[in-house]
Design a protein around this motif. Structure first.
Motif, PDB file in Angstrom:
ATOM      1  N   THR A  78      -0.680   2.109  10.522  1.00  0.00           N
ATOM      2  CA  THR A  78      -1.133   1.100   9.559  1.00  0.00           C
ATOM      3  C   THR A  78      -2.440   1.527   8.910  1.00  0.00           C
ATOM      4  OG1 THR A  78      -0.111  -0.570  10.964  1.00  0.00           O
ATOM      5  CG2 THR A  78      -1.634  -1.342   9.279  1.00  0.00           C
ATOM      6  N   GLU A  79      -3.323   2.188   9.672  1.00  0.00           N
ATOM      7  CA  GLU A  79      -4.606   2.640   9.116  1.00  0.00           C
ATOM      8  C   GLU A  79      -4.388   3.659   8.007  1.00  0.00           C
ATOM      9  OE1 GLU A  79      -3.799   2.518  12.215  1.00  0.00           O
ATOM     10  OE2 GLU A  79      -5.144   1.037  13.116  1.00  0.00           O
ATOM     11  N   LEU A  80      -3.386   4.589   8.202  1.00  0.00           N
ATOM     12  CA  LEU A  80      -3.138   5.595   7.176  1.00  0.00           C
ATOM     13  C   LEU A  80      -2.550   4.954   5.922  1.00  0.00           C
ATOM     14  CD1 LEU A  80      -3.200   8.540   6.394  1.00  0.00           C
ATOM     15  CD2 LEU A  80      -0.973   8.846   7.488  1.00  0.00           C
ATOM     16  N   GLU A  81      -1.674   3.944   6.083  1.00  0.00           N
ATOM     17  CA  GLU A  81      -1.136   3.238   4.923  1.00  0.00           C
ATOM     18  C   GLU A  81      -2.257   2.575   4.128  1.00  0.00           C
ATOM     19  OE1 GLU A  81       1.876   0.488   5.905  1.00  0.00           O
ATOM     20  OE2 GLU A  81       3.259   1.962   6.754  1.00  0.00           O
ATOM     21  N   ALA A  82      -3.208   1.926   4.836  1.00  0.00           N
ATOM     22  CA  ALA A  82      -4.324   1.267   4.158  1.00  0.00           C
ATOM     23  C   ALA A  82      -5.192   2.284   3.426  1.00  0.00           C
ATOM     24  CB  ALA A  82      -5.161   0.488   5.175  1.00  0.00           C
ATOM     25  N   GLN A  83      -5.353   3.468   4.022  1.00  0.00           N
ATOM     26  CA  GLN A  83      -6.165   4.500   3.394  1.00  0.00           C
ATOM     27  C   GLN A  83      -5.501   5.015   2.120  1.00  0.00           C
ATOM     28  OE1 GLN A  83      -7.066   7.638   6.110  1.00  0.00           O
ATOM     29  NE2 GLN A  83      -8.898   8.310   4.980  1.00  0.00           N
ATOM     30  N   ILE A  84      -4.150   5.180   2.149  1.00  0.00           N
ATOM     31  CA  ILE A  84      -3.422   5.625   0.955  1.00  0.00           C
ATOM     32  C   ILE A  84      -3.577   4.613  -0.175  1.00  0.00           C
ATOM     33  CG2 ILE A  84      -1.098   6.034   0.035  1.00  0.00           C
ATOM     34  CD1 ILE A  84      -0.373   7.258   2.742  1.00  0.00           C
ATOM     35  N   VAL A 106      -0.392  14.777   4.260  1.00  0.00           N
ATOM     36  CA  VAL A 106       0.927  14.159   4.435  1.00  0.00           C
ATOM     37  C   VAL A 106       1.798  14.561   3.250  1.00  0.00           C
ATOM     38  CG1 VAL A 106       0.098  12.205   5.809  1.00  0.00           C
ATOM     39  CG2 VAL A 106       0.192  12.011   3.317  1.00  0.00           C
ATOM     40  N   HIS A 107       3.119  14.421   3.441  1.00  0.00           N
ATOM     41  CA  HIS A 107       4.042  14.787   2.371  1.00  0.00           C
ATOM     42  C   HIS A 107       3.927  13.790   1.228  1.00  0.00           C
ATOM     43  CE1 HIS A 107       7.913  15.866   0.416  1.00  0.00           C
ATOM     44  NE2 HIS A 107       7.667  17.058   0.952  1.00  0.00           N
ATOM     45  N   HIS A 108       4.138  14.292  -0.010  1.00  0.00           N
ATOM     46  CA  HIS A 108       4.003  13.400  -1.172  1.00  0.00           C
ATOM     47  C   HIS A 108       5.032  12.280  -1.150  1.00  0.00           C
ATOM     48  CE1 HIS A 108       7.574  14.998  -3.252  1.00  0.00           C
ATOM     49  NE2 HIS A 108       7.221  16.188  -2.776  1.00  0.00           N
ATOM     50  N   SER A 109       6.216  12.512  -0.523  1.00  0.00           N
ATOM     51  CA  SER A 109       7.222  11.448  -0.451  1.00  0.00           C
ATOM     52  C   SER A 109       6.737  10.291   0.416  1.00  0.00           C
ATOM     53  CB  SER A 109       8.536  12.012   0.100  1.00  0.00           C
ATOM     54  OG  SER A 109       8.370  12.487   1.416  1.00  0.00           O
ATOM     55  N   VAL A 110       5.897  10.587   1.433  1.00  0.00           N
ATOM     56  CA  VAL A 110       5.342   9.524   2.273  1.00  0.00           C
ATOM     57  C   VAL A 110       4.403   8.664   1.456  1.00  0.00           C
ATOM     58  CG1 VAL A 110       3.976   9.046   4.334  1.00  0.00           C
ATOM     59  CG2 VAL A 110       5.607  10.957   4.324  1.00  0.00           C
ATOM     60  N   VAL A 111       3.591   9.315   0.630  1.00  0.00           N
ATOM     61  CA  VAL A 111       2.667   8.556  -0.226  1.00  0.00           C
ATOM     62  C   VAL A 111       3.451   7.681  -1.203  1.00  0.00           C
ATOM     63  CG1 VAL A 111       0.789   8.759  -1.900  1.00  0.00           C
ATOM     64  CG2 VAL A 111       0.944  10.381   0.009  1.00  0.00           C
ATOM     65  N   SER A 112       4.488   8.266  -1.824  1.00  0.00           N
ATOM     66  CA  SER A 112       5.301   7.486  -2.778  1.00  0.00           C
ATOM     67  C   SER A 112       5.968   6.315  -2.084  1.00  0.00           C
ATOM     68  CB  SER A 112       6.354   8.399  -3.418  1.00  0.00           C
ATOM     69  OG  SER A 112       5.743   9.462  -4.116  1.00  0.00           O
ATOM     70  N   ARG A 113       6.435   6.497  -0.864  1.00  0.00           N
ATOM     71  CA  ARG A 113       7.092   5.417  -0.140  1.00  0.00           C
ATOM     72  C   ARG A 113       6.121   4.277   0.152  1.00  0.00           C
ATOM     73  NH1 ARG A 113       8.555   7.299   5.340  1.00  0.00           N
ATOM     74  NH2 ARG A 113       6.585   6.315   5.908  1.00  0.00           N
ATOM     75  N   VAL A 114       4.915   4.621   0.565  1.00  0.00           N
ATOM     76  CA  VAL A 114       3.921   3.580   0.849  1.00  0.00           C
ATOM     77  C   VAL A 114       3.612   2.785  -0.404  1.00  0.00           C
ATOM     78  CG1 VAL A 114       1.534   3.186   1.553  1.00  0.00           C
ATOM     79  CG2 VAL A 114       2.947   4.839   2.798  1.00  0.00           C
ATOM     80  N   LEU A 115       3.490   3.475  -1.537  1.00  0.00           N
ATOM     81  CA  LEU A 115       3.195   2.779  -2.794  1.00  0.00           C
ATOM     82  C   LEU A 115       4.356   1.896  -3.224  1.00  0.00           C
ATOM     83  CD1 LEU A 115       1.412   5.654  -4.752  1.00  0.00           C
ATOM     84  CD2 LEU A 115       0.363   3.786  -3.471  1.00  0.00           C
ATOM     85  N   LEU A 116       5.593   2.391  -3.017  1.00  0.00           N
ATOM     86  CA  LEU A 116       6.757   1.567  -3.368  1.00  0.00           C
ATOM     87  C   LEU A 116       6.834   0.325  -2.492  1.00  0.00           C
ATOM     88  CD1 LEU A 116       9.491   4.305  -3.946  1.00  0.00           C
ATOM     89  CD2 LEU A 116       8.507   2.792  -5.667  1.00  0.00           C
ATOM     90  N   GLN A 117       6.566   0.494  -1.185  1.00  0.00           N
ATOM     91  CA  GLN A 117       6.580  -0.658  -0.290  1.00  0.00           C
ATOM     92  C   GLN A 117       5.502  -1.677  -0.654  1.00  0.00           C
ATOM     93  OE1 GLN A 117       6.189   1.140   3.552  1.00  0.00           O
ATOM     94  NE2 GLN A 117       8.372   1.652   3.720  1.00  0.00           N
ATOM     95  N   ALA A 118       4.453  -1.198  -1.291  1.00  0.00           N
ATOM     96  CA  ALA A 118       3.381  -2.110  -1.725  1.00  0.00           C
ATOM     97  C   ALA A 118       3.687  -2.776  -3.054  1.00  0.00           C
ATOM     98  CB  ALA A 118       2.069  -1.341  -1.807  1.00  0.00           C
ATOM     99  N   GLY A 119       4.862  -2.473  -3.624  1.00  0.00           N
ATOM    100  CA  GLY A 119       5.252  -3.132  -4.868  1.00  0.00           C
ATOM    101  C   GLY A 119       4.879  -2.381  -6.113  1.00  0.00           C
ATOM    102  N   ILE A 120       4.519  -1.135  -5.999  1.00  0.00           N
ATOM    103  CA  ILE A 120       4.143  -0.331  -7.161  1.00  0.00           C
ATOM    104  C   ILE A 120       5.353   0.505  -7.556  1.00  0.00           C
ATOM    105  CG2 ILE A 120       2.564   1.433  -8.057  1.00  0.00           C
ATOM    106  CD1 ILE A 120       0.646   0.587  -5.789  1.00  0.00           C
ATOM    107  N   PRO A 121       6.001   0.266  -8.693  1.00  0.00           N
ATOM    108  CA  PRO A 121       7.173   1.045  -9.086  1.00  0.00           C
ATOM    109  C   PRO A 121       6.828   2.512  -9.204  1.00  0.00           C
ATOM    110  CG  PRO A 121       6.907  -0.884 -10.483  1.00  0.00           C
ATOM    111  CD  PRO A 121       5.651  -0.767  -9.672  1.00  0.00           C
ATOM    112  N   LYS A 122       7.806   3.339  -8.898  1.00  0.00           N
ATOM    113  CA  LYS A 122       7.571   4.776  -8.944  1.00  0.00           C
ATOM    114  C   LYS A 122       7.250   5.234 -10.363  1.00  0.00           C
ATOM    115  CE  LYS A 122       9.454   9.062  -7.080  1.00  0.00           C
ATOM    116  NZ  LYS A 122      10.599   9.685  -6.402  1.00  0.00           N
ATOM    117  N   ALA A 123       7.784   4.541 -11.346  1.00  0.00           N
ATOM    118  CA  ALA A 123       7.500   4.913 -12.728  1.00  0.00           C
ATOM    119  C   ALA A 123       6.036   4.741 -13.063  1.00  0.00           C
ATOM    120  CB  ALA A 123       8.353   4.081 -13.684  1.00  0.00           C
TER     121      ALA A 123
END
Length: 501
Positions: free
Chosen positions: A5-11, A31-48
């Motif tokens: 959870t701490e790493l997600e908050a940091q991203i 971390v892999h860029h797909s992990v960063v994209s996934r965290v942002l998507l889960q936060a409601g930020i569209p990939k576009a």
């Protein structure tokens, strides 16, 4: 990969507060860029929206979104041509990636859990389990799977193809194993079940309809693109792959089916029932079994039947192999009726041959009696051909053979000797000698041979030499009738008259 959870908050902090891009966050946090994209998507930020600012596609987004609104399935290649004509300078591959981010997606569909009554429904499907080699033949290994929807009781049987006959055999074996059958059998759009489908108009396979009428159940196809309606059999096939077939050792298909039956009545039957995990599948099946329909008094004839043409050799071709038939049935149309173990060959309603079924390729399966009868027939036919050749060359020999037969002489020996004399002395000499032997009342080749030798000695000729001919019946059985030479005498007479003049 799972992150803390701490790493997600940091991203999220680096993205929102520091305005870092995905690649920068990925490198800095290792971390892999797909992990960063996934965290942002889960936060409601569209990939576009997680793209670099000032993209070359930005001026065309309004046109692209409007076009996709009216044509959501328009191919990216066609859309690229339209945008390129309007001044877009980017590459087609990157453009296709960007369009995948903006293309509208249909909302996810929620499904109701389908429940059935005891004895009401079974789901049926085929599963492909690779190929097996039997001699020279490579055959598909197909699993027929039927699942009772209420108790989740599984029936499993392997076959070497998914033809209609094996489809019906699988049904019969399941009904027999369960001592009953459900009221409805649910099918995917199998060719064995559905021949044609236009909307709600469905044309079932006529053989399946006849089979269903015999057992009094209703065949029912699932709706198009509704895999949830037959999810029980889909999960059962996956369960068979993972729990039964994986890493299993078996000798042949009979051994595999024996193990499958033990597995269905053992491990698969004792697993917890998905509808009520307090009970096993077998316990729920014992509750469901009395509610199944009763079997008819006689089974449906599910044997394979095929019309075959017999050529000039006494064999019929069936399922990659040749099976022998009595030689009297060549050049006819016969019927093959086959079970999983036997092959029956019929002429009308009469069974003329029975063989063990072979699943190899290019084999000749023969009955010893068929071959012996053919050999005896060919020997007899050869004897008749020799007599026909002799009589055709020397017609008077027929009288000699008739008299010899009346005295009990072996005709095959007499025919062979006369043919030998024919080859050595010719037609004319043999005809004279036979007349001489008949006039003396001795219808035997020895009398003929003595006459020929006497005539040869009177002419002071050497014994004729035997000519070795090639082993070709077209040469050996060739008959050359001598021509009348009187025409040549007439020509000589005419020439002499002309010389006198």
């Amino acid at each position: 990969m799972t992150i803390s959870t701490e790493l997600e908050a940091q991203i999220l902090r680096y993205y929102h507060v520091e305005k870092w891009r995905v690649g920068t966050i990925s490198r800095q946090l290792n971390v892999h860029h797909s992990v960063v994209s996934r965290v942002l998507l889960q936060a409601g930020i569209p990939k576009a929206n997680v793209m670099k600012g000032g993209s070359i596609i930005t001026p065309f987004l309004a046109f692209i979104m409007e076009t996709l609104k009216h044509y959501p399935k328009l191919a990216a290649s066609r859309l690229y041509e339209m945008v390129h004509q309007r001044g877009y300078s980017g590459g087609v591959d990157h453009f296709r990636h960007l369009i995948s981010l903006y293309r509208p997606r249909p909302p996810a569909e929620a499904y109701l859990r389908l429940r059935t009554l005891p004895g009401e429904q079974a789901q049926v499907d085929w599963g492909h389990f690779g190929y097996i080699d039997i001699g020279k033949a490579r055959r598909p290994l197909m699993a027929f799977v039927m699942v009772l929807s209420y108790s989740r009781k599984i029936f499993l049987r392997f076959y070497l193809n998914q033809q209609m006959t094996n489809f019906l055999r699988g049904h019969e074996a399941a009904f027999t194993e369960w001592s009953g059958l459900p009221r409805v059998c649910l099918y995917d759009n199998l060719k064995s079940a559905v021949l044609e489908r236009q909307g709600d108009a469905i044309r079932f396979h006529p053989t399946l309809l006849e089979f269903a009428a015999h057992y009094r159940f209703e065949p029912r196809p699932v709706a198009v693109a509704r895999g949830n309606e037959k999810g029980r059999v889909e999960r059962a096939i996956r369960y068979v792959r993972d729990n039964f077939f994986a890493a299993r050792v078996w000798k042949d298909i009979d051994d595999l089916n024996q193990q499958a039956m033990e597995w269905c009545n053992g491990i698969a039957a004792n697993r917890p029932c998905p509808e009520d995990k307090k009970f096993s599948v077998n316990e729920i099946f014992l509750e469901e079994q009395p509610k199944l329909l009763q079997l008819p008094d006689n089974p449906y004839p599910a044997d394979e039947r095929k019309e075959v043409n017999v050529g000039k050799t006494p064999y019929v071709r069936f399922d990659l192999n040749d099976y022998s038939v009595p030689h009297q049935h060549v050049r006819r149309v016969l019927t093959v009726s086959a079970t999983l173990d036997k092959v029956f060959i019929l002429d009308g309603a009469t069974t003329i041959a029975e063989h063990e079924r072979n699943y190899d390729k290019g084999r000749q399966i023969e009955q010893e009696s068929h071959i012996k009868d053919l050999v005896a027939y060919k020997k007899q036919a050869k004897k008749h051909r020799s007599q026909d050749r002799l009589i055709q060359a020397v017609p008077v020999s027929e009288t000699l053979l008739t008299q010899a037969a009346s005295r009990g002489y072996p005709l095959s020996m007499i025919t062979a000797n006369l043919l030998n004399l024919l080859e050595r002395y010719g037609t004319s000499e043999l005809e004279i000698a036979i007349h001489e032997a008949l006039s003396r009342g001795v219808p035997h080749p020895n009398a003929v041979r003595l006459t020929l030798e006497k005539r040869r000695e009177e002419r002071n000729q050497l014994p004729p030499l035997k000519i070795d001919l090639p082993d070709d019946k077209r040469v050996r059985e060739l008959v050359v009738r001598p021509h009348d030479l009187n025409h040549y005498d007439q020509l000589k007479f005419i020439e002499e008259q002309n010389n006198e003049k």
